[in-house]
Write an enzyme that holds these catalytic residues in place. Sequence first.
Site, PDB file in Angstrom:
ATOM      1  CD  GLU A  92      -2.504  -1.721   0.032  1.00  0.00           C
ATOM      2  OE1 GLU A  92      -2.950  -0.321  -0.675  1.00  0.00           O
ATOM      3  OE2 GLU A  92      -2.943  -2.622   0.227  1.00  0.00           O
ATOM      4  CB  CYS A 142      -1.620   7.333   1.445  1.00  0.00           C
ATOM      5  SG  CYS A 142      -2.859   6.665   2.191  1.00  0.00           S
TER       6      CYS A 142
END
Length: 474
Positions: A221, A255
């Site tokens: 991720e 993110c």
Amino acid sequence: MQPADLPAPHMLRMQQTFEAMRAAHQADMLPAWPVRRDRLMRLKRLVMDNREAIAQAVSADFGNRSRQETELLEIFPSVDGIKHALSHGKRWMRVQRRGVSLWFRPASTRLIPQPLGVAGIVVPWNYPIYLTIGPLVSALAAGNRAMVKLSEYTPRFSALFADLVERSFAADEVRVINGDAAVAEAFSRLPFDHLLFTGSTNIGHHVMRAAADNLTPVTLELGGKSPTLIGPDADFDRAVERTLVGKLLNAGQTCVAPDYVLLPAGTEQRFIDAARKLVGKMYPDMARNRDYTTLISPRHFQRMVSLADEAREQGAQVLPLANVAPNDATRLFPPALITGGTDDMRVMQEEIFGPLLPLVPYRTLDEAIDYINARPRPLALYVFERSNSTIDRVMSSTIAGGVCINETLLHVAQDDLPFGGVGASGMGAYHGIHGFERFSKMKPVFKQARLNGLGLFRAPYGKTFETMMKLLVR
């Protein structure tokens, strides 16, 4: 420091923890639902009973992050994810029947969800609770044991969480490993049955290389430059508001934060004016405002300063959205917009991960789509537009890890949607049933019936075989 240079006791403890978990898994390779449910319930109690202490530890690690922001962004989705797994996990465990071709009947097929074994989870510093709990829920719901490596940038939270886990779980169920980058590298080299890493694309390369020695499957991720696209028929004021809210939560240290804004040429000043007004309402008296998060470390603060300074020196305008200067002592970095940026600037090449937001004007929608597609595929794409045909056009012409339409960030909080990147922004996805399957081997089983016709297809081949093949291949 290389893994071989780590103190031997530290390496030994990590190896012993892994081996104890592997042995425990071998002794119970398919934990029943009551066992998994109990583990999930203990995880839920761990979070719920220690909310205040967790929020205080995270705030101390950041310098300042409000309790309310931690509750909203980390505690709530963590608990919600656990509840979702508790509600659906027993059903996820069921054996799944699959179809059989006419030519193989009366055989039967099925899929058996089976725990992989011992999962490794590497957690970043920006959302240390949620990005620990989310993968851990998936691993435990799937029946695995788990080792968790927390970030050295959140020492207070990491120490607290390690203690809470030790009090809530047996040593062969869940354990936390703390330490620096060398510890993280050694952790990644353990022969896990699955390794999930959340962090930067650059570090993701190293993690994948470390895991490759053991052929450990990985879920990465990562991040990247997630765009906001304001369409020609968007509700412009709403687009500004939702983009700024998504950008400034955790001071942009997210993110999936909007990394830059594509907006119709000529609307830049309208965006700037609306953004300044909004920031004034959201964070009045920013120098003393406790709702606005500070940057995690001096290094991250200096990086943000250098990104802004370099852009300014190369001809861009850096437009503050609050009447306060960056403060290196407190690591307060106020939000700013950047106009006139060029592709060779670092701020237009690197993931920003802070409260700087470049504005990129476009003349046609095709130009905006081409701009997105000319860059690595983003972790998130945010589209603001009222026309469904325009939305469909953008959806069919771009690829991203996840999308929000007329919103930002919230796709991540949907337990029935997979969360993950694509290309440079990651590989694999989890959350909900997708996380359960990520940490499971969906074992395919073919069961032959006692009476079947496959004897017609064995040697010696003759006329009967040729006749049957004509039926099969036509």
